[in-house]
Design an enzyme around this catalytic site. Structure first.
Site, PDB file in Angstrom:
ATOM      1  N   LYS A 106       0.839  -1.199   0.000  1.00  0.00           N
ATOM      2  CA  LYS A 106       0.000   0.000   0.000  1.00  0.00           C
ATOM      3  C   LYS A 106       0.878   1.254   0.000  1.00  0.00           C
ATOM      4  O   LYS A 106       0.686   2.156  -0.818  1.00  0.00           O
ATOM      5  CB  LYS A 106      -0.904  -0.031   1.224  1.00  0.00           C
ATOM      6  N   ARG A 157      -2.835   3.705   8.320  1.00  0.00           N
ATOM      7  CA  ARG A 157      -3.182   2.502   7.558  1.00  0.00           C
ATOM      8  C   ARG A 157      -2.078   1.459   7.579  1.00  0.00           C
ATOM      9  O   ARG A 157      -0.907   1.772   7.427  1.00  0.00           O
ATOM     10  CB  ARG A 157      -3.470   2.885   6.096  1.00  0.00           C
ATOM     11  N   GLY A 191      -7.976  -7.438   4.965  1.00  0.00           N
ATOM     12  CA  GLY A 191      -8.760  -7.476   6.190  1.00  0.00           C
ATOM     13  C   GLY A 191      -8.056  -8.064   7.402  1.00  0.00           C
ATOM     14  O   GLY A 191      -8.661  -8.238   8.448  1.00  0.00           O
ATOM     15  N   MET A 211      -5.208  -6.888   8.920  1.00  0.00           N
ATOM     16  CA  MET A 211      -4.605  -5.923   9.830  1.00  0.00           C
ATOM     17  C   MET A 211      -5.500  -4.691   9.881  1.00  0.00           C
ATOM     18  O   MET A 211      -6.514  -4.632   9.231  1.00  0.00           O
ATOM     19  CB  MET A 211      -3.194  -5.592   9.375  1.00  0.00           C
ATOM     20  N   ARG A 229      -3.458  -1.816  -6.363  1.00  0.00           N
ATOM     21  CA  ARG A 229      -2.645  -3.047  -6.312  1.00  0.00           C
ATOM     22  C   ARG A 229      -3.035  -3.877  -7.535  1.00  0.00           C
ATOM     23  O   ARG A 229      -4.063  -3.609  -8.176  1.00  0.00           O
ATOM     24  CB  ARG A 229      -2.899  -3.836  -5.036  1.00  0.00           C
ATOM     25  N   HIS A 249      -8.131 -45.336  -5.547  1.00  0.00           N
ATOM     26  CA  HIS A 249      -8.479 -45.773  -6.892  1.00  0.00           C
ATOM     27  C   HIS A 249      -9.479 -44.818  -7.543  1.00  0.00           C
ATOM     28  O   HIS A 249      -9.284 -44.352  -8.665  1.00  0.00           O
ATOM     29  CB  HIS A 249      -9.052 -47.189  -6.830  1.00  0.00           C
ATOM     30  N   ARG A 265      -2.273 -47.298 -20.603  1.00  0.00           N
ATOM     31  CA  ARG A 265      -2.227 -48.449 -19.691  1.00  0.00           C
ATOM     32  C   ARG A 265      -3.142 -49.551 -20.193  1.00  0.00           C
ATOM     33  O   ARG A 265      -4.348 -49.359 -20.299  1.00  0.00           O
ATOM     34  CB  ARG A 265      -2.670 -48.025 -18.289  1.00  0.00           C
ATOM     35  N   ARG A 296       2.084 -49.114 -22.586  1.00  0.00           N
ATOM     36  CA  ARG A 296       2.795 -49.851 -21.544  1.00  0.00           C
ATOM     37  C   ARG A 296       2.231 -51.274 -21.465  1.00  0.00           C
ATOM     38  O   ARG A 296       1.017 -51.461 -21.414  1.00  0.00           O
ATOM     39  CB  ARG A 296       2.623 -49.164 -20.192  1.00  0.00           C
ATOM     40  N   GLU A 323      11.134 -46.893 -12.746  1.00  0.00           N
ATOM     41  CA  GLU A 323      10.319 -46.719 -11.543  1.00  0.00           C
ATOM     42  C   GLU A 323      10.827 -47.596 -10.414  1.00  0.00           C
ATOM     43  O   GLU A 323      10.224 -47.690  -9.359  1.00  0.00           O
ATOM     44  CB  GLU A 323       8.848 -47.030 -11.853  1.00  0.00           C
ATOM     45  N   SER A 332      10.839 -43.625 -19.321  1.00  0.00           N
ATOM     46  CA  SER A 332       9.768 -42.804 -18.755  1.00  0.00           C
ATOM     47  C   SER A 332       9.760 -43.034 -17.251  1.00  0.00           C
ATOM     48  O   SER A 332       9.625 -44.164 -16.788  1.00  0.00           O
ATOM     49  CB  SER A 332       8.430 -43.207 -19.372  1.00  0.00           C
ATOM     50  N   THR A 342       7.026 -41.897 -11.536  1.00  0.00           N
ATOM     51  CA  THR A 342       7.423 -41.325 -10.240  1.00  0.00           C
ATOM     52  C   THR A 342       6.503 -41.729  -9.095  1.00  0.00           C
ATOM     53  O   THR A 342       6.847 -41.495  -7.946  1.00  0.00           O
ATOM     54  CB  THR A 342       7.517 -39.791 -10.333  1.00  0.00           C
ATOM     55  N   ASP A 347       5.575 -44.980  -8.402  1.00  0.00           N
ATOM     56  CA  ASP A 347       6.282 -46.129  -7.845  1.00  0.00           C
ATOM     57  C   ASP A 347       7.686 -45.752  -7.393  1.00  0.00           C
ATOM     58  O   ASP A 347       8.159 -46.220  -6.363  1.00  0.00           O
ATOM     59  CB  ASP A 347       6.365 -47.262  -8.884  1.00  0.00           C
ATOM     60  N   CYS A 377       5.857 -39.953 -16.461  1.00  0.00           N
ATOM     61  CA  CYS A 377       4.433 -40.232 -16.664  1.00  0.00           C
ATOM     62  C   CYS A 377       3.707 -40.457 -15.346  1.00  0.00           C
ATOM     63  O   CYS A 377       2.574 -40.893 -15.322  1.00  0.00           O
ATOM     64  CB  CYS A 377       4.238 -41.424 -17.600  1.00  0.00           C
ATOM     65  N   TYR A 401       9.917 -34.750 -22.324  1.00  0.00           N
ATOM     66  CA  TYR A 401       8.468 -34.554 -22.237  1.00  0.00           C
ATOM     67  C   TYR A 401       7.957 -34.870 -20.842  1.00  0.00           C
ATOM     68  O   TYR A 401       8.629 -35.522 -20.044  1.00  0.00           O
ATOM     69  CB  TYR A 401       7.733 -35.419 -23.270  1.00  0.00           C
TER      70      TYR A 401
HETATM   71  P1  ADP Z   1      -7.692  -1.992   3.894  1.00  0.00           P
HETATM   72  O1  ADP Z   1      -6.326  -2.493   3.621  1.00  0.00           O
HETATM   73  O2  ADP Z   1      -8.448  -2.798   4.868  1.00  0.00           O
HETATM   74  O3  ADP Z   1      -8.448  -1.690   2.628  1.00  0.00           O
HETATM   75  P2  ADP Z   1      -7.215   0.810   4.029  1.00  0.00           P
HETATM   76  O4  ADP Z   1      -6.037   1.359   4.727  1.00  0.00           O
HETATM   77  O5  ADP Z   1      -7.123   0.775   2.550  1.00  0.00           O
HETATM   78  O6  ADP Z   1      -7.487  -0.602   4.644  1.00  0.00           O
HETATM   79  O7  ADP Z   1      -8.445   1.680   4.496  1.00  0.00           O
HETATM   80  C1  ADP Z   1      -9.728   1.220   4.789  1.00  0.00           C
HETATM   81  C2  ADP Z   1     -10.771   2.079   4.065  1.00  0.00           C
HETATM   82  O8  ADP Z   1     -10.643   3.439   4.405  1.00  0.00           O
HETATM   83  C3  ADP Z   1     -10.643   2.000   2.568  1.00  0.00           C
HETATM   84  O9  ADP Z   1     -11.946   2.020   2.004  1.00  0.00           O
HETATM   85  C4  ADP Z   1      -9.920   3.263   2.221  1.00  0.00           C
HETATM   86  O10 ADP Z   1     -10.215   3.703   0.930  1.00  0.00           O
HETATM   87  C5  ADP Z   1     -10.436   4.223   3.267  1.00  0.00           C
HETATM   88  N1  ADP Z   1      -9.433   5.244   3.567  1.00  0.00           N
HETATM   89  C6  ADP Z   1      -8.184   5.022   3.992  1.00  0.00           C
HETATM   90  N2  ADP Z   1      -7.508   6.167   4.127  1.00  0.00           N
HETATM   91  C7  ADP Z   1      -8.366   7.140   3.753  1.00  0.00           C
HETATM   92  C8  ADP Z   1      -8.257   8.558   3.664  1.00  0.00           C
HETATM   93  N3  ADP Z   1      -7.125   9.179   3.955  1.00  0.00           N
HETATM   94  N4  ADP Z   1      -9.331   9.248   3.273  1.00  0.00           N
HETATM   95  C9  ADP Z   1     -10.477   8.624   2.968  1.00  0.00           C
HETATM   96  N5  ADP Z   1     -10.652   7.294   3.026  1.00  0.00           N
HETATM   97  C10 ADP Z   1      -9.591   6.563   3.420  1.00  0.00           C
HETATM   98 MG    MG Z   2      -7.732  -0.675   1.128  1.00  0.00          MG
HETATM   99 MG    MG Z   3       4.258 -47.989 -11.944  1.00  0.00          MG
END
Ligand code: ADP
Ligand code: MG
Ligand code: MG
Length: 931
Positions: free
Chosen positions: A25, A94, A103, A105, A340, A456, A562, A618, A795, A814, A817, A819, A882, A902
């Site tokens: 981030k 953040r 979600g 942290m 991202r 099986h 086979r 085989r 094998e 061949s 792997t 056996d 194989c 192969y």
């Molecule tokens: P997460 O990794 O859980 O998405 P974020 O750090 O991105 O956490 O933030 C959680 C939410 O808060 C996201 O929707 C983000 O867009 C919003 N947010 C974070 N910083 C700001 C900011 N400076 N102003 C407005 N919204 C923010």
């Molecule tokens: Mg975010």
């Molecule tokens: Mg065999």
């Protein structure tokens, strides 16, 4: 001068490539700032600071000073004051690590609010309700994350206040209500911590930064890293990004949303996402109101929509990758808060790879490298329709991917008849055996209550590309009653169920599925893969149908055909059994003579299906007893027959007995008894118990004679071929005659004969001599000198040690792997997987299951040595693999590394292997053998 370490980087200065230091981030906030996107000003404290904090359990010296300096710069840039009474600066604190952990942290919004700045926020925005709403959110978030106060305390007050004022939702609370709520929240903090809510914004900030650092070691985050195997080398601590707040909740010219630069479900090249007008932060994700599709924005906020489209193309042309981004609109101005690389499903990955290449955004190499080969599986088998709603009845192991619905059937024969009649069938059994194979052909899917991912049922279903759930122990099958129980639910034969072999779930009733699709884009991408790859990709296939399907998947030949699968078909099994039960060579030869034309036709079918491509057949591999019923089963049947015979005898004696005991009664019923006796006679004639018993007893005797302590190490493979030369001779003849017949019809074929279980050079020589003799006989009768290759499975450990000499006779090797792994570890697979392997994996004695992931450190070394020694004597030696590992991307990289020619895998895995083979080539310089 104190030269303390630098921990903090302004968004203008941080290195956008250094995710390890700044977190994903933070790094992207820096990068976006530096390429001129509209990011609210801010700065990032590095993961070094996090690790220093975690080590000493306090913020490292100098960090807060640095933060204060950067806060001063922020105040200057924004013209606002931190904690100011007129125009307050609010910030978000953040979290963000090098690997995305959604979600896991914490992030705190609206930091900097206190009794003073709250007034400032009201003055500045003229919106008292908004200010109090921000305040109560901040107190709760800060209380929970920074002060460790359980959410319950806050939620309880929220519920109470909504009830008190008859407000259905929090948006229905007015300024006064929110004011009251904020007061109560402050009181909670006082009660729970024994201290007032911190008013000094820098104290708030200091506590918040520590809390975000601590969240790296929070249970959620630790479990997540364990689950997804995120190592320290991939992500080491979280950074903290401090970002000026922008408000999407300032009215109808404001809003917040999340977007993808392309549709992550289809790959379509259009912006995709959702937004909410007049909302803040997490509102979109939290689902308090239903967000609108970005497409609607074109009408509602055309100017912002235009800016978004521009943002989208700037992100893509900079990152050369589909982006997943967060944005907020404050009073008509668009801000980007995060970006991202977008996570997409397989279909979208494939389509975007091809389209981004054509747009010049990425190279062909990148197009081939950006998709994890294993995800292609999603596209190659039917899936449950994406939006179904059903509760799963039970869950077993995900043994073979794909989803299927059908009527329950409890035995292979019924599956065959009902399947042939056009019904959709799910074969449900405790476990399956080779003689159930005909039921597999007609079933949509297979469900077993016992057995692992390598049972099986699992192996055969995977080979056929049929969905299979194995080891579903909650299902208790009663063969006698033809029903099964899952908890209180009773499933009867004919009831419809749906299985999802990708997840292991079993559902009652029919759930719609979506078909597999081999799209134009997939063809294009895999075509590029074939151009790049050094390894050829072959398929394991035992029938013309499987062979044709493998060909559609792009198989460049059959690497393993086979022959025992053919022996198990219902029309052949009786002849095969006759051959096994034969007491003399003549009897055995008679049975083999009947099998010859059948096998010849089998091979012809496969050669035709694969015309122009090699087919490796085989020779017979499994021990003979696998074609006979088990001793236990026979004993049971014989006991039943004895019982039946005794019962019939007793009934036959009935008139005599009656006459003796009660002559009067006998007189009365004599006439009635006559037809009963007649029926009994007919029954006896048609059932011939004595003969049937004699026959079964003969089989039982044979089964007992064939019993071995370790059948997998016993009389099988080439050992059978040498002790019963007539069996292999028949098969070799069938192969060469089929080839000759195809040759006469002008069909271009490349047959290869492969000998299983070879341990000594002498064994291979013997079989080679049969081949030479039969080749001449075929030339004499058909006038064609069939061209083919002769080779050996590797094998057995000893064969690997003798590969140099083996290669004097063999034209190809061949690696089997499955056996070879058993032999190298001295693990019998079933026992290992059922007893100690899971424990070994959990406790780290073995990192992986060596039957799923090739053991490069051991088995792989043996392979490497065998390849090298083989090529010394025979530089043209062709070498492949194989075993099931042949379709596993990690193993494929190793196979490329040791210069195999192969890999051969089950048909549906062929596309995966093709992509993996290309990646192995592209990444060959980076490859390091594990040590
Ligand atoms: P997460 O990794 O859980 O998405 P974020 O750090 O991105 O956490 O933030 C959680 C939410 O808060 C996201 O929707 C983000 O867009 C919003 N947010 C974070 N910083 C700001 C900011 N400076 N102003 C407005 N919204 C923010
Ligand atoms: Mg975010
Ligand atoms: Mg065999």
């Amino acid at each position: 001068m104190t030269s303390s370490k630098k921990y903090v980087y302004a968004f203008e200065e941080g290195d956008g490539k250094n995710k390890m230091l700044l977190g994903g981030k933070g790094a992207n906030l820096c990068e976006m700032t530096q390429i001129g996107l509209n990011v609210p000003p801010g700065f990032t404290a590095s993961t070094d600071a996090c690790n220093a904090y975690l080590e000493k359990n306090q913020l490292p010296p100098g960090l807060m000073d640095e933060i204060r300096t950067h806060m001063a710069a922020l105040e200057k840039k924004t013209g606002k004051g931190f904690g100011d009474a007129k125009n307050p600066l609010l910030i978000s604190v953040r979290s963000g690590a090098a690997m995305s952990m959604p979600g896991m942290m914490d992030t705190i919004l609206n930091l900097g609010l206190n009794e003073v700045s709250l007034k400032g926020l009201i003055t500045q925005t003229g919106n008292e309700r908004f200010a109090y709403d921000a305040y109560r959110r901040f107190i709760q978030l800060f209380g929970k994350i920074a002060l460790n106060i359980s959410d319950e305390h806050f939620d309880e007050r929220m519920v109470a206040i909504k009830r008190k004022y008859g407000a259905p939702q929090d948006v229905d609370l007015n300024t006064e209500h929110l004011k009251e709520l904020a007061g109560e929240f402050l009181a909670i903090v006082q009660r729970q911590t024994g201290q007032a809510f911190p008013q000094d914004p820098f104290v708030q900030l200091e506590i918040a930064v520590g809390a975000v650092f601590r969240s790296w070691m929070g249970k959620r985050a630790v479990d997540y890293r364990k689950q997804f195997r995120i190592t320290k080398a991939q992500a080491n601590g979280t950074a903290v990004s401090i970002c000026t707040m922008v408000f999407g909740n300032m009215g109808n010219d404001s809003g917040t949303g999340v977007g993808f630069t392309r549709n992550p479900g289809t790959g379509e090249n259009v912006i995709y996402g959702e937004y909410l007008v007049n909302a803040q932060g997490e509102d979109v994700v939290a689902g308090i109101r239903t967000p609108k599709a970005i497409a609607e924005m074109e009408q509602e906020m055309p100017e912002i929509h235009r800016q978004l489209i521009q943002l989208r193309s700037r992100l893509e042309s900079h990152y050369h990758e589909v982006q997943d981004f967060e944005f907020t609109i404050e009073k008509g101005i668009l801000y980007c808060l995060q970006t991202r690389n977008g996570k997409m499903n397989a279909r979208a990955m494939v389509r975007t790879s091809v389209e981004m290449f054509h747009q010049g955004l990425i190279t062909k190499e990148r197009a081939l490298l950006r998709t994890e080969p294993a995800v292609l599986e999603q596209l190659l088998v039917p899936q449950l329709a994406p939006n179904f709603h059903a509760k799963s009845l039970a869950q077993g192991l995900s043994a073979s991917p794909g989803a299927a619905s059908g009527k329950i059937v409890f035995d292979a024969d019924t599956a065959e008849t009902r399947g042939r009649a056009g019904e959709k069938i799910i074969l449900v059994r405790e476990e399956t055996k080779p003689e159930d194979i005909h039921g597999f052909f007609q079933a949509q899917g297979i469900l077993t209550s016992r057995g692992g991912k390598t049972s099986h049922a699992a192996v055969v279903a995977r080979g056929m590309g049929k969905p299979c759930v194995s080891g579903c122990e909650q299902i208790v099958i009663n063969d006698q009653l033809r029903s099964a129980k899952v908890g209180d639910t009773v499933l009867r034969e004919g009831d419809v169920i749906t299985i999802d072999g990708g997840t292991g779930h079993v559902y009652a009733g029919e759930i719609p599925t979506v078909e597999a699709e081999f799209s134009e884009e997939m063809n294009t991408l895999l075509g590029w893969a074939d151009e790049v790859a050094a390894l050829k990709v072959m398929a394991n296939a035992d029938s013309p149908v499987d062979a044709l399907r493998a060909r559609e998947f792009g198989a460049m030949g059959i690497g393993l055909c086979r022959t025992e699968r053919m022996f198990n078909a219902t029309d052949r099994l009786p002849i095969v059994q006759e051959m096994i039960l034969a007491e003399t060579l003549e009897e055995r030869q008679a049975a083999l003579d009947r099998l010859l034309p059948i096998q010849r036709a089998d091979f012809k079918g496969i050669f035709k299906a694969m015309k122009g491509l090699p087919v490796t057949v085989r020779l017979l591999d499994p021990p003979m007893h696998e074609f006979l019923p088990t001793a236990a089963q026979l004993e049971l049947e014989i006991a039943h027959l004895h019982q039946l015979r005794d019962t019939i005898k007793a009934l036959e004696d009935l008139p005599e007995t009656l006459k003796m005991l009660n002559p009067k009664l006998y007189q009365q019923y004599a006439d009635g008894l006559t037809p009963l006796m007649g029926a009994l006679g007919t029954f006896k004639k048609s059932h011939m118990e004595d003969e049937v018993i004699a026959k079964k007893e003969k089989i039982l005797k044979k089964v007992r004679a064939l019993a071995e302590v370790n059948p997998m190490l016993g009389h099988r493979g080439v050992r059978l071929g040498i002790t019963y030369p007539e069996i292999y001779s028949m098969q070799i003849r069938a192969i060469l005659e089929a080839a000759a017949l195809c040759g006469k019809q002008g069909i271009e074929i490349y047959p290869e004969i492969m000998v299983p279980q070879v341990a000594t050079v002498e064994e291979l020589k013997r079989i080679h001599s049969y081949v030479q003799r039969i080749r001449q006989e075929v030339r004499a009768t058909h006038g064609i000198d069939v061209q083919f290759k002769f080779g050996s499975m590797l094998e057995v450990v000893r064969a690997c040690m003798r590969s140099g000499r083996m290669a004097e006779i063999a034209e190809f090797f061949s690696f089997g792997t499955n056996d070879l792994s058993q032999a190298t570890f001295s693990f019998s697979r079933e026992d290992a997987e059922n007893k100690f392997l899971p424990f070994y994996n959990e406790t780290g004695i073995l990192e992986d299951n060596p039957f799923e992931v090739l053991d490069i450190k051991g088995v792989g070394q043996l392979m490497k040595m065998a390849v090298q020694n083989g090529r010394v004597t025979n530089p043209d030696l062709k070498v492949g693999i194989c075993g099931e590992h042949g379709g596993h991307p990690g193993s494929i990289r190793f196979c490329h590394h040791i210069k195999l020619n192969y890999v051969s895998c089950s048909g549906p895995r062929v596309p995966i292997a093709r992509l993996a083979a290309a990646q192995a080539k592209l990444l060959e310089d980076q490859y390091r053998e594990p040590v």
